[in-house]
Design an enzyme around this catalytic site. Sequence first.
Site, short mmCIF file in Angstrom:
data_model
loop_
_atom_site.label_atom_id
_atom_site.label_comp_id
_atom_site.label_asym_id
_atom_site.label_seq_id
_atom_site.Cartn_x
_atom_site.Cartn_y
_atom_site.Cartn_z
CB ALA A 22 -0.81 -0.11 1.17
N GLY A 34 0.55 -5.30 1.04
CA GLY A 34 -0.67 -5.20 0.31
C GLY A 34 -0.23 -5.88 -1.18
CD GLU A 72 -2.23 -7.47 3.12
OE1 GLU A 72 -1.90 -6.53 2.62
OE2 GLU A 72 -2.85 -7.95 4.27
CD GLU A 97 1.79 -5.73 5.91
OE1 GLU A 97 2.52 -6.45 6.27
OE2 GLU A 97 1.03 -5.69 4.93
#
Length: 263
Positions: A63, A108, A111, A131
Amino acid sequence: MEFIKYEVEDMVGMITINRPKALNALNSQVLDELNETLDSVDLENVRCLILTGEGEKSFVAGADIGEMSTLTKAEGEAFGKKGNDVFRKLETFPIPVIAAVNGFALGGGCEISMSCDIRICSENAVFGQPEVGLGITPGFGGTQRLARVIPVGMAKQLIYTARNIKADEAYRVGLVNAVYPLEELIPAAKKMAAGIAMQAPIAVRNCKKAINEGLQVDMDQAIVIEEKLFGDCFETEDQRAGMGNFLEKDKEKKLKVVPFKNK
Ligand code: DAK
Protein backbone atom coordinates in the site's frame (compact mmCIF):
# COMPACT_ATOMS: atom_id res chain seq x y z
CA MET A 1 -6.92 5.13 -16.83
CA GLU A 2 -3.70 6.42 -15.37
CA PHE A 3 -2.47 3.48 -13.32
CA ILE A 4 -4.09 0.36 -14.80
CA LYS A 5 -3.58 -1.16 -18.23
CA TYR A 6 -6.03 -3.75 -19.47
CA GLU A 7 -5.66 -5.81 -22.64
CA VAL A 8 -7.56 -8.82 -23.94
CA GLU A 9 -6.10 -11.43 -26.28
CA ASP A 10 -7.53 -14.85 -27.08
CA MET A 11 -10.06 -14.84 -24.22
CA VAL A 12 -7.41 -13.90 -21.63
CA GLY A 13 -7.48 -10.48 -19.94
CA MET A 14 -4.20 -9.03 -18.73
CA ILE A 15 -4.35 -6.39 -15.98
CA THR A 16 -1.12 -4.48 -15.37
CA ILE A 17 -0.70 -2.19 -12.37
CA ASN A 18 1.13 0.65 -14.00
CA ARG A 19 2.76 2.93 -11.44
CA PRO A 20 6.41 1.92 -11.82
CA LYS A 21 7.84 5.14 -10.32
CA ALA A 22 6.40 4.07 -6.95
CA LEU A 23 7.11 0.36 -7.61
CA ASN A 24 3.37 -0.05 -8.35
CA ALA A 25 2.37 0.80 -4.76
CA LEU A 26 -1.38 0.80 -4.20
CA ASN A 27 -2.85 4.24 -3.58
CA SER A 28 -6.58 5.04 -3.58
CA GLN A 29 -6.57 5.82 -7.29
CA VAL A 30 -4.95 2.49 -8.20
CA LEU A 31 -7.56 0.69 -6.10
CA ASP A 32 -10.41 2.66 -7.71
CA GLU A 33 -9.11 1.98 -11.21
CA LEU A 34 -8.59 -1.71 -10.46
CA ASN A 35 -12.15 -1.90 -9.19
CA GLU A 36 -13.47 -0.21 -12.35
CA THR A 37 -11.38 -2.51 -14.55
CA LEU A 38 -12.77 -5.62 -12.88
CA ASP A 39 -16.30 -4.27 -13.33
CA SER A 40 -15.61 -3.75 -17.03
CA VAL A 41 -14.37 -7.29 -17.78
CA ASP A 42 -16.51 -8.84 -20.52
CA LEU A 43 -17.32 -12.16 -18.86
CA GLU A 44 -18.95 -13.53 -22.01
CA ASN A 45 -15.65 -13.47 -23.84
CA VAL A 46 -12.90 -13.45 -21.21
CA ARG A 47 -12.20 -16.72 -19.39
CA CYS A 48 -9.12 -16.04 -17.33
CA LEU A 49 -7.29 -12.96 -15.99
CA ILE A 50 -3.58 -12.37 -15.40
CA LEU A 51 -2.55 -9.71 -12.86
CA THR A 52 0.97 -8.30 -13.01
CA GLY A 53 3.00 -5.15 -12.36
CA GLU A 54 4.66 -2.80 -14.84
CA GLY A 55 8.44 -2.96 -15.16
CA GLU A 56 11.10 -5.45 -14.24
CA LYS A 57 11.50 -4.69 -10.55
CA SER A 58 8.20 -4.80 -8.76
CA PHE A 59 4.82 -6.49 -8.82
CA VAL A 60 3.34 -4.29 -6.06
CA ALA A 61 5.53 -2.83 -3.27
CA GLY A 62 2.56 -2.59 -0.92
CA ALA A 63 0.00 0.00 0.00
CA ASP A 64 1.20 3.56 -0.61
CA ILE A 65 3.03 4.45 2.59
CA GLY A 66 3.12 8.17 1.70
CA GLU A 67 -0.66 8.30 1.32
CA MET A 68 -1.27 6.18 4.43
CA SER A 69 1.09 8.14 6.66
CA THR A 70 -1.27 11.10 7.01
CA LEU A 71 -4.58 9.24 7.29
CA THR A 72 -6.90 9.84 10.22
CA LYS A 73 -8.54 6.82 11.88
CA ALA A 74 -11.68 7.27 9.79
CA GLU A 75 -9.70 7.71 6.58
CA GLY A 76 -7.56 4.67 7.45
CA GLU A 77 -10.71 2.63 7.88
CA ALA A 78 -12.11 3.87 4.56
CA PHE A 79 -8.81 3.08 2.79
CA GLY A 80 -8.77 -0.39 4.34
CA LYS A 81 -12.34 -1.02 3.24
CA LYS A 82 -11.59 0.12 -0.31
CA GLY A 83 -8.66 -2.29 -0.50
CA ASN A 84 -10.49 -5.16 1.10
CA ASP A 85 -13.50 -4.73 -1.22
CA VAL A 86 -11.30 -4.84 -4.34
CA PHE A 87 -9.26 -7.78 -3.05
CA ARG A 88 -12.43 -9.69 -2.23
CA LYS A 89 -13.80 -8.88 -5.68
CA LEU A 90 -10.67 -10.44 -7.18
CA GLU A 91 -10.88 -13.46 -4.90
CA THR A 92 -14.52 -14.14 -5.73
CA PHE A 93 -14.25 -13.05 -9.37
CA PRO A 94 -16.25 -15.52 -11.50
CA ILE A 95 -13.23 -16.54 -13.62
CA PRO A 96 -9.74 -17.61 -12.44
CA VAL A 97 -7.09 -14.97 -11.82
CA ILE A 98 -3.36 -15.77 -12.11
CA ALA A 99 -0.91 -13.47 -10.31
CA ALA A 100 2.31 -13.17 -12.33
CA VAL A 101 4.57 -11.75 -9.63
CA ASN A 102 7.43 -9.95 -11.34
CA GLY A 103 9.46 -8.58 -8.42
CA PHE A 104 8.55 -7.08 -5.03
CA ALA A 105 5.29 -8.34 -3.53
CA LEU A 106 5.38 -6.72 -0.12
CA GLY A 107 2.55 -5.94 2.28
CA GLY A 108 -0.50 -5.18 0.15
CA GLY A 109 1.46 -6.61 -2.81
CA CYS A 110 1.76 -10.02 -1.19
CA GLU A 111 -1.86 -9.70 -0.08
CA ILE A 112 -3.22 -8.90 -3.55
CA SER A 113 -1.32 -11.88 -4.98
CA MET A 114 -2.99 -14.08 -2.36
CA SER A 115 -6.42 -12.84 -3.49
CA CYS A 116 -5.67 -14.43 -6.85
CA ASP A 117 -6.33 -18.11 -7.52
CA ILE A 118 -2.81 -19.04 -8.60
CA ARG A 119 0.59 -17.38 -8.06
CA ILE A 120 3.67 -17.83 -10.24
CA CYS A 121 6.70 -15.59 -9.98
CA SER A 122 9.98 -14.50 -11.52
CA GLU A 123 13.37 -15.34 -10.01
CA ASN A 124 13.74 -11.78 -8.68
CA ALA A 125 10.43 -11.88 -6.76
CA VAL A 126 10.45 -10.98 -3.06
CA PHE A 127 7.46 -11.68 -0.82
CA GLY A 128 6.79 -10.40 2.68
CA GLN A 129 4.42 -8.83 5.16
CA PRO A 130 6.56 -6.02 6.64
CA GLU A 131 3.66 -4.29 8.43
CA VAL A 132 4.66 -4.96 12.05
CA GLY A 133 7.85 -3.02 11.32
CA LEU A 134 5.63 -0.07 10.30
CA GLY A 135 3.54 -0.28 13.47
CA ILE A 136 0.46 -1.86 11.89
CA THR A 137 -0.95 -5.31 11.23
CA PRO A 138 -1.37 -6.55 7.67
CA GLY A 139 -4.59 -4.78 6.65
CA PHE A 140 -5.63 -6.23 3.31
CA GLY A 141 -6.31 -9.76 4.52
CA GLY A 142 -2.68 -10.87 5.06
CA THR A 143 -3.24 -12.39 8.49
CA GLN A 144 -6.10 -14.43 7.09
CA ARG A 145 -4.97 -15.42 3.61
CA LEU A 146 -1.28 -16.16 4.29
CA ALA A 147 -2.29 -18.55 7.08
CA ARG A 148 -4.60 -20.33 4.63
CA VAL A 149 -2.16 -20.50 1.71
CA ILE A 150 0.98 -21.72 3.54
CA PRO A 151 1.39 -23.64 6.82
CA VAL A 152 0.10 -21.55 9.71
CA GLY A 153 3.37 -21.69 11.69
CA MET A 154 5.29 -20.40 8.69
CA ALA A 155 2.70 -17.64 8.13
CA LYS A 156 3.02 -16.57 11.76
CA GLN A 157 6.81 -16.56 11.55
CA LEU A 158 6.82 -14.40 8.43
CA ILE A 159 4.24 -11.95 9.80
CA TYR A 160 5.73 -11.64 13.34
CA THR A 161 9.31 -11.17 12.07
CA ALA A 162 8.42 -9.00 9.03
CA ARG A 163 11.02 -11.04 7.16
CA ASN A 164 11.03 -10.99 3.36
CA ILE A 165 11.51 -14.20 1.41
CA LYS A 166 12.88 -14.70 -2.08
CA ALA A 167 11.30 -16.68 -4.91
CA ASP A 168 12.96 -20.01 -4.08
CA GLU A 169 11.70 -19.92 -0.49
CA ALA A 170 8.25 -18.78 -1.62
CA TYR A 171 8.18 -21.85 -3.86
CA ARG A 172 9.40 -24.12 -1.07
CA VAL A 173 6.67 -23.00 1.36
CA GLY A 174 3.96 -23.25 -1.31
CA LEU A 175 3.23 -19.56 -1.73
CA VAL A 176 3.90 -19.81 -5.48
CA ASN A 177 3.35 -22.70 -7.87
CA ALA A 178 6.40 -22.08 -10.06
CA VAL A 179 9.38 -19.75 -10.54
CA TYR A 180 10.57 -18.56 -13.97
CA PRO A 181 13.34 -16.35 -15.34
CA LEU A 182 11.79 -12.86 -15.57
CA GLU A 183 11.48 -12.89 -19.38
CA GLU A 184 9.64 -16.22 -19.27
CA LEU A 185 7.10 -15.22 -16.60
CA ILE A 186 4.43 -13.57 -18.77
CA PRO A 187 4.68 -16.20 -21.54
CA ALA A 188 4.25 -18.88 -18.85
CA ALA A 189 1.26 -17.03 -17.34
CA LYS A 190 -0.31 -16.70 -20.80
CA LYS A 191 0.24 -20.38 -21.54
CA MET A 192 -1.40 -21.37 -18.25
CA ALA A 193 -4.27 -18.93 -18.87
CA ALA A 194 -4.78 -20.33 -22.40
CA GLY A 195 -4.93 -23.83 -20.91
CA ILE A 196 -7.70 -22.66 -18.59
CA ALA A 197 -9.50 -20.65 -21.31
CA MET A 198 -9.89 -23.70 -23.58
CA GLN A 199 -11.77 -25.69 -20.92
CA ALA A 200 -15.53 -25.60 -20.46
CA PRO A 201 -16.10 -22.14 -18.92
CA ILE A 202 -19.14 -22.96 -16.79
CA ALA A 203 -17.31 -25.95 -15.30
CA VAL A 204 -14.20 -23.85 -14.57
CA ARG A 205 -16.26 -21.13 -12.87
CA ASN A 206 -18.13 -23.70 -10.84
CA CYS A 207 -14.86 -25.32 -9.75
CA LYS A 208 -13.58 -21.95 -8.47
CA LYS A 209 -16.81 -21.35 -6.59
CA ALA A 210 -16.86 -24.88 -5.16
CA ILE A 211 -13.26 -24.69 -3.92
CA ASN A 212 -13.57 -21.18 -2.46
CA GLU A 213 -16.96 -21.69 -0.81
CA GLY A 214 -16.21 -25.25 0.29
CA LEU A 215 -13.09 -24.18 2.16
CA GLN A 216 -15.19 -21.91 4.40
CA VAL A 217 -17.45 -24.66 5.75
CA ASP A 218 -17.21 -28.21 7.14
CA MET A 219 -16.95 -31.23 4.81
CA ASP A 220 -20.64 -32.18 5.01
CA GLN A 221 -21.69 -28.72 3.84
CA ALA A 222 -18.80 -28.54 1.38
CA ILE A 223 -19.94 -31.70 -0.39
CA VAL A 224 -23.44 -30.23 -0.75
CA ILE A 225 -21.92 -27.10 -2.34
CA GLU A 226 -20.05 -29.35 -4.80
CA GLU A 227 -23.17 -31.40 -5.58
CA LYS A 228 -25.12 -28.28 -6.48
CA LEU A 229 -22.40 -26.86 -8.70
CA PHE A 230 -21.82 -30.27 -10.34
CA GLY A 231 -25.55 -30.48 -11.10
CA ASP A 232 -25.49 -26.97 -12.59
CA CYS A 233 -23.12 -28.15 -15.32
CA PHE A 234 -25.69 -30.57 -16.77
CA GLU A 235 -27.85 -29.59 -19.76
CA THR A 236 -25.22 -27.01 -20.76
CA GLU A 237 -23.85 -27.11 -24.31
CA ASP A 238 -20.39 -27.64 -22.88
CA GLN A 239 -21.40 -30.76 -20.98
CA ARG A 240 -23.31 -32.20 -23.96
CA ALA A 241 -20.49 -31.47 -26.41
CA GLY A 242 -17.74 -32.55 -24.04
CA MET A 243 -19.29 -35.91 -23.20
CA GLY A 244 -20.74 -36.42 -26.71
CA ASN A 245 -17.33 -36.06 -28.33
CA PHE A 246 -15.83 -38.56 -25.95
CA LEU A 247 -18.56 -41.09 -26.67
CA GLU A 248 -18.33 -40.55 -30.45
CA LYS A 249 -14.55 -40.99 -30.26
CA ASP A 250 -14.38 -38.31 -32.95
CA LYS A 251 -11.07 -36.52 -32.50
CA GLU A 252 -11.66 -34.16 -35.41
CA LYS A 253 -14.97 -33.03 -33.98
CA LYS A 254 -13.47 -32.77 -30.52
CA LEU A 255 -10.97 -30.26 -31.82
CA LYS A 256 -13.71 -28.32 -33.64
CA VAL A 257 -15.79 -27.64 -30.53
CA VAL A 258 -12.82 -26.42 -28.47
CA PRO A 259 -13.01 -23.76 -27.11
CA PHE A 260 -16.35 -24.61 -25.59
CA LYS A 261 -19.33 -22.30 -25.73
CA ASN A 262 -20.45 -20.29 -22.76
CA LYS A 263 -24.03 -21.47 -22.38
N1 DAK B 1 4.54 3.23 -0.92
C1 DAK B 1 4.90 4.36 -1.55
N2 DAK B 1 6.01 4.49 -2.30
C2 DAK B 1 6.82 3.43 -2.42
C3 DAK B 1 6.51 2.19 -1.79
C4 DAK B 1 5.31 2.10 -1.01
N3 DAK B 1 4.91 0.98 -0.41
N4 DAK B 1 7.51 1.34 -2.07
C5 DAK B 1 8.38 2.00 -2.85
N5 DAK B 1 7.97 3.26 -3.07
C6 DAK B 1 8.63 4.31 -3.84
C7 DAK B 1 9.84 4.88 -3.09
O1 DAK B 1 9.43 5.85 -2.19
C8 DAK B 1 10.65 5.46 -4.24
O2 DAK B 1 10.07 6.67 -4.63
P1 DAK B 1 11.01 7.96 -4.99
O3 DAK B 1 11.82 8.19 -3.77
O4 DAK B 1 11.83 7.49 -6.16
O5 DAK B 1 10.03 9.04 -5.32
C9 DAK B 1 10.40 4.46 -5.36
O6 DAK B 1 9.20 3.75 -5.02
C10 DAK B 1 11.52 3.45 -5.50
O7 DAK B 1 11.70 2.84 -4.23
P2 DAK B 1 13.15 2.70 -3.54
O8 DAK B 1 14.03 3.84 -3.94
O9 DAK B 1 12.92 2.49 -2.09
O10 DAK B 1 13.68 1.37 -4.24
P3 DAK B 1 14.69 0.30 -3.63
O11 DAK B 1 15.02 -0.61 -4.73
O12 DAK B 1 15.81 0.98 -2.91
O13 DAK B 1 13.85 -0.49 -2.54
C11 DAK B 1 11.89 -1.67 -1.70
C12 DAK B 1 12.74 -1.28 -2.93
C13 DAK B 1 10.62 -2.37 -2.20
C14 DAK B 1 12.69 -2.67 -0.83
C15 DAK B 1 11.57 -0.41 -0.88
O14 DAK B 1 11.00 0.54 -1.78
C16 DAK B 1 10.60 -0.66 0.22
O15 DAK B 1 10.96 -1.21 1.27
N6 DAK B 1 9.34 -0.24 0.00
C17 DAK B 1 8.31 -0.33 1.01
C18 DAK B 1 7.84 -1.77 1.11
C19 DAK B 1 6.83 -1.93 2.21
O16 DAK B 1 7.10 -1.77 3.40
N7 DAK B 1 5.62 -2.28 1.78
C20 DAK B 1 4.54 -2.55 2.66
C21 DAK B 1 3.77 -1.33 2.82
S1 DAK B 1 2.59 -1.52 4.13
C22 DAK B 1 -4.67 -1.19 5.74
C23 DAK B 1 -4.72 -1.96 4.65
C24 DAK B 1 -3.55 -2.33 4.05
C25 DAK B 1 -2.34 -1.93 4.50
C26 DAK B 1 -2.31 -1.14 5.58
C27 DAK B 1 -3.45 -0.75 6.19
N8 DAK B 1 -5.85 -0.79 6.42
C28 DAK B 1 -6.90 -1.78 6.63
C29 DAK B 1 -6.03 0.53 6.88
C30 DAK B 1 -1.15 -2.33 3.82
C31 DAK B 1 0.06 -1.94 4.23
C32 DAK B 1 1.23 -2.12 3.41
O17 DAK B 1 1.21 -2.63 2.30
